[in-house]
Design a protein around this motif. Structure first.
Motif, PDB file in Angstrom:
ATOM      1  N   PHE A 147      22.868 -28.204   5.183  1.00 16.07           N
ATOM      2  CA  PHE A 147      22.873 -29.265   4.180  1.00 16.07           C
ATOM      3  C   PHE A 147      23.269 -28.818   2.780  1.00 16.07           C
ATOM      4  CE2 PHE A 147      19.742 -30.861   7.334  1.00 16.07           C
ATOM      5  CZ  PHE A 147      20.388 -32.048   7.676  1.00 16.07           C
ATOM      6  N   LEU A 148      23.412 -27.517   2.548  1.00 17.16           N
ATOM      7  CA  LEU A 148      23.698 -27.034   1.202  1.00 17.16           C
ATOM      8  C   LEU A 148      25.048 -26.328   1.182  1.00 17.16           C
ATOM      9  CD1 LEU A 148      22.274 -26.989  -1.568  1.00 17.16           C
ATOM     10  CD2 LEU A 148      21.393 -24.733  -0.996  1.00 17.16           C
ATOM     11  N   ASP A 149      25.841 -26.622   0.159  1.00 14.15           N
ATOM     12  CA  ASP A 149      27.136 -25.984  -0.006  1.00 14.15           C
ATOM     13  C   ASP A 149      26.978 -24.465   0.022  1.00 14.15           C
ATOM     14  OD1 ASP A 149      29.220 -24.763  -2.155  1.00 14.15           O
ATOM     15  OD2 ASP A 149      30.111 -26.453  -1.073  1.00 14.15           O
ATOM     16  N   LYS A 150      27.890 -23.781   0.700  1.00 10.88           N
ATOM     17  CA  LYS A 150      27.767 -22.344   0.904  1.00 10.88           C
ATOM     18  C   LYS A 150      27.697 -21.574  -0.414  1.00 10.88           C
ATOM     19  CE  LYS A 150      29.803 -18.415   3.407  1.00 10.88           C
ATOM     20  NZ  LYS A 150      29.725 -17.497   2.235  1.00 10.88           N
ATOM     21  N   SER A 151      28.493 -21.980  -1.395  1.00  9.85           N
ATOM     22  CA  SER A 151      28.486 -21.247  -2.662  1.00  9.85           C
ATOM     23  C   SER A 151      27.132 -21.342  -3.354  1.00  9.85           C
ATOM     24  CB  SER A 151      29.594 -21.775  -3.584  1.00  9.85           C
ATOM     25  OG  SER A 151      29.363 -23.130  -3.923  1.00  9.85           O
ATOM     26  N   ILE A 152      26.487 -22.508  -3.256  1.00  9.49           N
ATOM     27  CA  ILE A 152      25.147 -22.680  -3.846  1.00  9.49           C
ATOM     28  C   ILE A 152      24.129 -21.886  -3.044  1.00  9.49           C
ATOM     29  CG2 ILE A 152      23.329 -24.335  -4.425  1.00  9.49           C
ATOM     30  CD1 ILE A 152      25.506 -26.447  -4.749  1.00  9.49           C
ATOM     31  N   TRP A 153      24.211 -22.007  -1.713  1.00  7.36           N
ATOM     32  CA  TRP A 153      23.236 -21.328  -0.871  1.00  7.36           C
ATOM     33  C   TRP A 153      23.320 -19.811  -1.023  1.00  7.36           C
ATOM     34  CZ3 TRP A 153      18.900 -20.631   1.056  1.00  7.36           C
ATOM     35  CH2 TRP A 153      18.666 -19.742   2.100  1.00  7.36           C
ATOM     36  N   ASP A 154      24.534 -19.280  -1.066  1.00  6.22           N
ATOM     37  CA  ASP A 154      24.685 -17.830  -1.180  1.00  6.22           C
ATOM     38  C   ASP A 154      24.035 -17.312  -2.463  1.00  6.22           C
ATOM     39  OD1 ASP A 154      26.013 -17.733   1.206  1.00  6.22           O
ATOM     40  OD2 ASP A 154      28.017 -17.486   0.344  1.00  6.22           O
ATOM     41  N   LYS A 155      24.246 -17.997  -3.568  1.00 10.23           N
ATOM     42  CA  LYS A 155      23.664 -17.558  -4.841  1.00 10.23           C
ATOM     43  C   LYS A 155      22.156 -17.764  -4.832  1.00 10.23           C
ATOM     44  CE  LYS A 155      23.739 -16.022  -9.084  1.00 10.23           C
ATOM     45  NZ  LYS A 155      24.099 -14.621  -9.392  1.00 10.23           N
ATOM     46  N   LEU A 156      21.713 -18.894  -4.322  1.00 11.95           N
ATOM     47  CA  LEU A 156      20.279 -19.171  -4.266  1.00 11.95           C
ATOM     48  C   LEU A 156      19.556 -18.131  -3.421  1.00 11.95           C
ATOM     49  CD1 LEU A 156      18.290 -21.476  -5.238  1.00 11.95           C
ATOM     50  CD2 LEU A 156      18.509 -22.400  -2.916  1.00 11.95           C
ATOM     51  N   PHE A 157      20.147 -17.796  -2.283  1.00 14.86           N
ATOM     52  CA  PHE A 157      19.542 -16.801  -1.397  1.00 14.86           C
ATOM     53  C   PHE A 157      19.519 -15.431  -2.065  1.00 14.86           C
ATOM     54  CE2 PHE A 157      19.532 -13.770   2.136  1.00 14.86           C
ATOM     55  CZ  PHE A 157      18.479 -14.256   2.896  1.00 14.86           C
ATOM     56  N   GLU A 158      20.581 -15.090  -2.775  1.00  9.44           N
ATOM     57  CA  GLU A 158      20.649 -13.820  -3.492  1.00  9.44           C
ATOM     58  C   GLU A 158      19.533 -13.716  -4.527  1.00  9.44           C
ATOM     59  OE1 GLU A 158      23.786 -11.334  -6.381  1.00  9.44           O
ATOM     60  OE2 GLU A 158      24.221 -13.396  -5.760  1.00  9.44           O
ATOM     61  N   ILE A 159      19.318 -14.791  -5.277  1.00 10.20           N
ATOM     62  CA  ILE A 159      18.244 -14.804  -6.275  1.00 10.20           C
ATOM     63  C   ILE A 159      16.890 -14.677  -5.585  1.00 10.20           C
ATOM     64  CG2 ILE A 159      17.122 -16.138  -8.108  1.00 10.20           C
ATOM     65  CD1 ILE A 159      19.885 -17.516  -8.507  1.00 10.20           C
ATOM     66  N   GLY A 160      16.737 -15.355  -4.454  1.00 15.89           N
ATOM     67  CA  GLY A 160      15.478 -15.291  -3.719  1.00 15.89           C
ATOM     68  C   GLY A 160      15.174 -13.908  -3.174  1.00 15.89           C
ATOM     69  N   LYS A 161      16.194 -13.098  -2.982  1.00 17.68           N
ATOM     70  CA  LYS A 161      15.982 -11.721  -2.537  1.00 17.68           C
ATOM     71  C   LYS A 161      15.622 -10.808  -3.703  1.00 17.68           C
ATOM     72  CE  LYS A 161      16.811 -10.323   1.152  1.00 17.68           C
ATOM     73  NZ  LYS A 161      15.961 -10.138   2.349  1.00 17.68           N
ATOM     74  N   ASP A 162      16.285 -10.995  -4.857  1.00 17.95           N
ATOM     75  CA  ASP A 162      16.015 -10.158  -6.032  1.00 17.95           C
ATOM     76  C   ASP A 162      16.647 -10.831  -7.248  1.00 17.95           C
ATOM     77  OD1 ASP A 162      15.905  -8.217  -8.055  1.00 17.95           O
ATOM     78  OD2 ASP A 162      16.066  -6.564  -6.622  1.00 17.95           O
ATOM     79  N   ALA A 163      15.840 -11.548  -8.005  1.00 20.08           N
ATOM     80  CA  ALA A 163      16.355 -12.316  -9.137  1.00 20.08           C
ATOM     81  C   ALA A 163      17.008 -11.416 -10.176  1.00 20.08           C
ATOM     82  CB  ALA A 163      15.229 -13.135  -9.772  1.00 20.08           C
ATOM     83  N   THR A 164      16.400 -10.267 -10.453  1.00 16.04           N
ATOM     84  CA  THR A 164      16.950  -9.365 -11.463  1.00 16.04           C
ATOM     85  C   THR A 164      18.312  -8.842 -11.039  1.00 16.04           C
ATOM     86  OG1 THR A 164      14.724  -8.700 -12.147  1.00 16.04           O
ATOM     87  CG2 THR A 164      16.547  -7.254 -12.770  1.00 16.04           C
TER      88      THR A 164
END
Length: 255
Positions: A211-228
Motif C-alpha cells: 500500500f505504500l510507494d516504494k520510495s517512501i517505504w524504503d526511506k521510512l524503513f531506513e529511518i526505522g532501522k537507524d534514524a541517525t
C-alpha cells in the motif's frame, strides 16, 4: 517498558486536528514530560520500583501522568482523536489498575521491570523509540498528505517489531523467559482495539509493501532501522508529542 509501545497507537490518527488554543501549547509541553514518565525506559526522574511497597509511589505517579494525557485529550483534540485517545486511555487505565491493584499484577510487573533497572543495557530499546520518533518527524516534513496514514501505520508496525526483538535480546539474560510475552500481552490489552480501528487494512509490516510507494517505504524503513544513519536528527523526547507535532502540521496544511 510496556507503555512506550502503547503510546504509538496514536500515530495512526493522521486525520485528526488539534484545536487552536493557546493553553494547548502549554499542555503539549506537559504532555512531553508525561509521555516520557509513562514510557519508563528513558526517564531519569521516576525510579523503577524494587518491591511491593515502592509500587505505591510508582502507581501514584503512573496514574498522575495518565491523567495528564486525558486532560490534553479533553482540552485539545477534536471528536475523532478524542474518541481514539479515550479508547486507548480507558484500556491503559485498566492495565494500570491490574498492575497496581492486584497482587499478581504487582508481582508480575516487578519481575519483568527488573530489566529496566539496568539503564546501561537499555540503549537498543531506547534506540527503537528514537527511530520511531524519527519516522514520525520525517512523515511530518516529507510525506504527502494522502500517504500519511499508511506511512504512520507502517512506522508503528516496524517499531513494534523492533521493541519485541530488542526487549528479548536485552531482558532475557536479566529476567529470563517471559518478558517479551508479558509485553505482548499488555499490548494486546491496551492498543489492539485502537490500532484495528485506526489503521484498518494496514495491519502488518508486510502490507506496507502493498500500500505504500516504494520510495517512501524504503526511506521510512531506513529511518526505522537507524534514524541517525538515515540523516534524521530526532527532536522530540516522547513519541506522543511527535504525533501531536505531525497533527499540527497536517492541520496547517504543511504536510
Amino acid at each position: 517498558m510496556v507503555n512506550v509501545i502503547s503510546f504509538v497507537v496514536i500515530l495512526s490518527t493522521v486525520y485528526l486536528t488539534v484545536i487552536a488554543d493557546p493553553d494547548c501549547s502549554k499542555a503539549e509541553e506537559a504532555l512531553d514530560n508525561c509521555g516520557l514518565h509513562l514510557d519508563l525506559i528513558d526517564d531519569q526522574d521516576i525510579p523503577i520500583p524494587n518491591n511491593d511497597e515502592e509500587m505505591k509511589d510508582h502507581c501514584s505517579k503512573m496514574f498522575t501522568n495518565l491523567d495528564c494525557i486525558r486532560d490534553f485529550n479533553k482540552k485539545c483534540l477534536k471528536p475523532f482523536p478524542k474518541t481514539l485517545f479515550g479508547m486507548f486511555g480507558h484500556d491503559l487505565r485498566k492495565e494500570l489498575k491490574h498492575r497496581c491493584d492486584k497482587p499478581e499484577g504487582r508481582a508480575e510487573f516487578l519481575k519483568h521491570a527488573e530489566c529496566l533497572r539496568h539503564k546501561e543495557k537499555l540503549g537498543p530499546i531506547v534506540q527503537c523509540k528514537n527511530n520511531f520518533i524519527g519516522q514520525l518527524e520525517w512523515i511530518t516534513s516529507s510525506v504527502k498528505k494522502e500517504d500519511e496514514t499508511v506511512a504512520a501505520c507502517c512506522a508503528f508496525h516496524q517499531a513494534h517489531d523492533c521493541f519485541a526483538t530488542k526487549i528479548e535480546e536485552v531482558c532475557h539474560p536479566i529476567t529470563g523467559s517471559g518478558t517479551k510475552e508479558y509485553i505482548d500481552q499488555v499490548l494486546e490489552s491496551t492498543v489492539t482495539e485502537a490500532i484495528d480501528y485506526a489503521c484498518g487494512k494496514y495491519k502488518t509490516l508486510d502490507h506496507c509493501h502493498e500500500f505504500l510507494d516504494k520510495s517512501i517505504w524504503d526511506k521510512l524503513f531506513e529511518i526505522g532501522k537507524d534514524a541517525t544513519a538515515a540523516g534524521v536528527n530526532v527532536h522530540h523526547r516522547s513519541s506522543i508529542t511527535a504525533v501531536v507535532d505531525l497533527l499540527n502540521q497536517f492541520d496547517n496544511g504543511q504536510s
